[in-house]
Scaffold this motif. Structure first.
Motif, PDB file in Angstrom:
ATOM      1  N   LEU A 192      16.468  -7.851   2.324  1.00  0.00           N
ATOM      2  CA  LEU A 192      15.559  -7.389   1.272  1.00  0.00           C
ATOM      3  C   LEU A 192      15.159  -8.573   0.391  1.00  0.00           C
ATOM      4  CD1 LEU A 192      17.474  -4.132   0.267  1.00  0.00           C
ATOM      5  CD2 LEU A 192      15.828  -4.490   2.125  1.00  0.00           C
ATOM      6  N   LYS A 193      13.930  -9.031   0.546  1.00  0.00           N
ATOM      7  CA  LYS A 193      13.504 -10.264  -0.131  1.00  0.00           C
ATOM      8  C   LYS A 193      13.301 -10.059  -1.629  1.00  0.00           C
ATOM      9  CE  LYS A 193      11.249 -11.942   4.063  1.00  0.00           C
ATOM     10  NZ  LYS A 193       9.983 -12.356   4.683  1.00  0.00           N
ATOM     11  N   ASP A 194      12.539  -9.034  -1.985  1.00  0.00           N
ATOM     12  CA  ASP A 194      12.258  -8.767  -3.395  1.00  0.00           C
ATOM     13  C   ASP A 194      11.710  -7.351  -3.497  1.00  0.00           C
ATOM     14  OD1 ASP A 194       9.422  -8.883  -2.757  1.00  0.00           O
ATOM     15  OD2 ASP A 194       9.586 -11.063  -2.873  1.00  0.00           O
ATOM     16  N   GLU A 195      11.460  -6.893  -4.727  1.00  0.00           N
ATOM     17  CA  GLU A 195      11.007  -5.517  -4.932  1.00  0.00           C
ATOM     18  C   GLU A 195       9.647  -5.265  -4.282  1.00  0.00           C
ATOM     19  OE1 GLU A 195      11.223  -4.129  -8.947  1.00  0.00           O
ATOM     20  OE2 GLU A 195      13.211  -4.998  -9.277  1.00  0.00           O
ATOM     21  N   ASP A 196       8.750  -6.240  -4.339  1.00  0.00           N
ATOM     22  CA  ASP A 196       7.430  -6.057  -3.735  1.00  0.00           C
ATOM     23  C   ASP A 196       7.545  -5.877  -2.228  1.00  0.00           C
ATOM     24  OD1 ASP A 196       4.435  -6.130  -3.879  1.00  0.00           O
ATOM     25  OD2 ASP A 196       4.746  -7.901  -2.606  1.00  0.00           O
ATOM     26  N   TYR A 197       8.407  -6.668  -1.608  1.00  0.00           N
ATOM     27  CA  TYR A 197       8.641  -6.555  -0.162  1.00  0.00           C
ATOM     28  C   TYR A 197       9.184  -5.168   0.181  1.00  0.00           C
ATOM     29  CZ  TYR A 197      10.910  -7.412   4.366  1.00  0.00           C
ATOM     30  OH  TYR A 197      11.313  -7.327   5.677  1.00  0.00           O
ATOM     31  N   VAL A 198      10.138  -4.714  -0.610  1.00  0.00           N
ATOM     32  CA  VAL A 198      10.739  -3.397  -0.361  1.00  0.00           C
ATOM     33  C   VAL A 198       9.693  -2.296  -0.522  1.00  0.00           C
ATOM     34  CG1 VAL A 198      12.439  -1.734  -1.212  1.00  0.00           C
ATOM     35  CG2 VAL A 198      13.058  -4.149  -0.989  1.00  0.00           C
ATOM     36  N   ARG A 199       8.856  -2.378  -1.540  1.00  0.00           N
ATOM     37  CA  ARG A 199       7.826  -1.355  -1.755  1.00  0.00           C
ATOM     38  C   ARG A 199       6.847  -1.297  -0.587  1.00  0.00           C
ATOM     39  NH1 ARG A 199       4.787  -1.495  -7.318  1.00  0.00           N
ATOM     40  NH2 ARG A 199       4.011   0.446  -6.413  1.00  0.00           N
ATOM     41  N   ARG A 200       6.517  -2.452  -0.019  1.00  0.00           N
ATOM     42  CA  ARG A 200       5.556  -2.489   1.084  1.00  0.00           C
ATOM     43  C   ARG A 200       6.170  -2.029   2.405  1.00  0.00           C
ATOM     44  NH1 ARG A 200       4.499  -7.171   2.537  1.00  0.00           N
ATOM     45  NH2 ARG A 200       5.710  -8.439   1.076  1.00  0.00           N
ATOM     46  N   CYS A 201       7.460  -2.275   2.586  1.00  0.00           N
ATOM     47  CA  CYS A 201       8.079  -2.043   3.891  1.00  0.00           C
ATOM     48  C   CYS A 201       8.850  -0.730   4.008  1.00  0.00           C
ATOM     49  CB  CYS A 201       9.014  -3.204   4.227  1.00  0.00           C
ATOM     50  SG  CYS A 201       8.167  -4.774   4.445  1.00  0.00           S
ATOM     51  N   PHE A 202       9.244  -0.147   2.876  1.00  0.00           N
ATOM     52  CA  PHE A 202      10.018   1.083   2.916  1.00  0.00           C
ATOM     53  C   PHE A 202       9.113   2.294   2.760  1.00  0.00           C
ATOM     54  CE2 PHE A 202      14.694   0.064   2.047  1.00  0.00           C
ATOM     55  CZ  PHE A 202      14.601  -1.165   2.658  1.00  0.00           C
ATOM     56  N   ILE A 203       9.343   3.292   3.597  1.00  0.00           N
ATOM     57  CA  ILE A 203       8.606   4.559   3.524  1.00  0.00           C
ATOM     58  C   ILE A 203       9.627   5.686   3.484  1.00  0.00           C
ATOM     59  CG2 ILE A 203       7.023   6.119   4.717  1.00  0.00           C
ATOM     60  CD1 ILE A 203       5.709   3.669   5.959  1.00  0.00           C
ATOM     61  N   THR A 204       9.428   6.630   2.578  1.00  0.00           N
ATOM     62  CA  THR A 204      10.333   7.775   2.499  1.00  0.00           C
ATOM     63  C   THR A 204       9.641   9.027   3.018  1.00  0.00           C
ATOM     64  OG1 THR A 204       9.648   8.265   0.225  1.00  0.00           O
ATOM     65  CG2 THR A 204      11.566   6.829   0.516  1.00  0.00           C
ATOM     66  N   CYS A 205      10.468   9.937   3.473  1.00  0.00           N
ATOM     67  CA  CYS A 205       9.966  11.237   3.930  1.00  0.00           C
ATOM     68  C   CYS A 205      10.628  12.306   3.063  1.00  0.00           C
ATOM     69  CB  CYS A 205      10.312  11.447   5.398  1.00  0.00           C
ATOM     70  SG  CYS A 205       9.837  13.075   6.011  1.00  0.00           S
ATOM     71  N   ARG A 206       9.810  13.116   2.402  1.00  0.00           N
ATOM     72  CA  ARG A 206      10.336  14.150   1.509  1.00  0.00           C
ATOM     73  C   ARG A 206       9.780  15.509   1.920  1.00  0.00           C
ATOM     74  NH1 ARG A 206       9.261   9.794  -2.066  1.00  0.00           N
ATOM     75  NH2 ARG A 206      11.076   9.152  -3.299  1.00  0.00           N
ATOM     76  N   ARG A 207      10.585  16.517   1.643  1.00  0.00           N
ATOM     77  CA  ARG A 207      10.114  17.885   1.823  1.00  0.00           C
ATOM     78  C   ARG A 207      10.847  18.765   0.822  1.00  0.00           C
ATOM     79  NH1 ARG A 207      10.359  20.625   7.620  1.00  0.00           N
ATOM     80  NH2 ARG A 207      12.589  20.379   7.275  1.00  0.00           N
ATOM     81  N   GLY A 208      10.113  19.526   0.062  1.00  0.00           N
ATOM     82  CA  GLY A 208      10.722  20.375  -0.954  1.00  0.00           C
ATOM     83  C   GLY A 208       9.662  21.155  -1.695  1.00  0.00           C
ATOM     84  N   PRO A 209      10.063  21.784  -2.797  1.00  0.00           N
ATOM     85  CA  PRO A 209       9.091  22.578  -3.580  1.00  0.00           C
ATOM     86  C   PRO A 209       7.880  21.762  -4.020  1.00  0.00           C
ATOM     87  CG  PRO A 209      11.333  23.005  -4.322  1.00  0.00           C
ATOM     88  CD  PRO A 209      11.407  21.865  -3.363  1.00  0.00           C
ATOM     89  N   GLU A 210       8.127  20.484  -4.363  1.00  0.00           N
ATOM     90  CA  GLU A 210       7.009  19.664  -4.845  1.00  0.00           C
ATOM     91  C   GLU A 210       6.013  19.322  -3.740  1.00  0.00           C
ATOM     92  OE1 GLU A 210      10.172  16.862  -3.399  1.00  0.00           O
ATOM     93  OE2 GLU A 210      10.082  18.749  -4.515  1.00  0.00           O
ATOM     94  N   THR A 211       6.423  19.453  -2.473  1.00  0.00           N
ATOM     95  CA  THR A 211       5.509  19.182  -1.353  1.00  0.00           C
ATOM     96  C   THR A 211       5.109  20.480  -0.652  1.00  0.00           C
ATOM     97  OG1 THR A 211       7.290  18.890   0.270  1.00  0.00           O
ATOM     98  CG2 THR A 211       6.614  16.940  -0.985  1.00  0.00           C
ATOM     99  N   GLU A 212       5.448  21.618  -1.284  1.00  0.00           N
ATOM    100  CA  GLU A 212       5.126  22.937  -0.729  1.00  0.00           C
ATOM    101  C   GLU A 212       5.686  23.105   0.683  1.00  0.00           C
ATOM    102  OE1 GLU A 212       0.892  23.317  -1.050  1.00  0.00           O
ATOM    103  OE2 GLU A 212       0.955  23.562  -3.233  1.00  0.00           O
ATOM    104  N   GLY A 213       6.867  22.535   0.892  1.00  0.00           N
ATOM    105  CA  GLY A 213       7.549  22.696   2.173  1.00  0.00           C
ATOM    106  C   GLY A 213       7.039  21.806   3.287  1.00  0.00           C
TER     107      GLY A 213
END
Length: 201
Positions: free
Chosen positions: A155-176
């Motif tokens: 992990l080089k720096d915060e900018d690198y992490v923001r560009r390279c990391f992707i999250t997957c979410r599912r919940g009430p806020e994403t309407e399932g």
């Protein structure tokens, strides 16, 4: 080649052996782990004294009655136990050892791109570190729910992490629905904080 979905080092070894004795009978091969880099790494990372790959022919076919083609079966592995305690087959390996063997085999066959789901499952920390190291300069897509992977990523720096990391979410806020997105600045900072200091570049 003699067969598909196998490392070039194995194919090359078998070709050289066959060229040295084209009339060998039966036309089968017993390849030591020292001839295949990924198997040498497997021996280095585990308790086994050696690994042998047996490649046996299944059929002979002629094209236009002139050129003979040999058809080979899938590679068959034998893992030699230390202290002269015999050998075992791949189905007797532990869950983690099977995954490690599969991943190293995959790396040997794919020199430019890696796609790995839950790489850390069944691995102890040293194996995770070594596998990430062996990915090298390949473009890698790694999916994981286990934060242990973060310990081993460069992990080089915060900018690198923001560009390279992707999250997957599912919940009430994403309407399932499944929602994919880059992580926030705060999450990037958390990822950097989680990583070991000596991993940071």
């Amino acid at each position: 080649g003699l067969f598909a979905n196998v490392p070039g080092s194995l194919v090359g070894w078998c070709h050289r052996e066959l060229e040295a004795d084209v009339l060998r009978e039966p036309p089968e091969f017993h390849v030591p782990h020292t001839a295949i880099p990924m198997l040498a790494r497997f021996v280095e990372m585990t308790v086994y004294a050696a690994v042998r790959v047996d490649v046996r022919h299944l059929d002979r076919r002629r094209k236009r009655g002139i050129i003979e083609h040999l058809v080979f079966g899938p590679p068959d592995f034998s893992f030699v136990l230390p202290d002269d305690r015999g050998d075992i087959k791949a189905d007797a390996l532990s869950f983690g050892e099977k995954r490690l063997l599969s991943f190293l085999w995959y790396l040997e066959c794919n020199k430019t791109t890696v796609i790995a789901d839950e790489l850390v499952n069944g691995f102890h920390h040293a194996w995770i570190e070594r596998c990430v190291e062996l990915i090298g300069d390949r473009q890698a897509f790694l999916a994981s729910q286990n934060p242990l992977l973060l310990d081993c990523l460069p992990l080089k720096d915060e900018d690198y992490v923001r560009r390279c990391f992707i999250t997957c979410r599912r919940g009430p806020e994403t309407e399932g629905q499944m929602q994919w997105s880059n992580i926030s600045a705060e999450e990037a900072a958390d990822a950097i904080a989680w990583a070991e200091p000596d991993v940071l570049l």
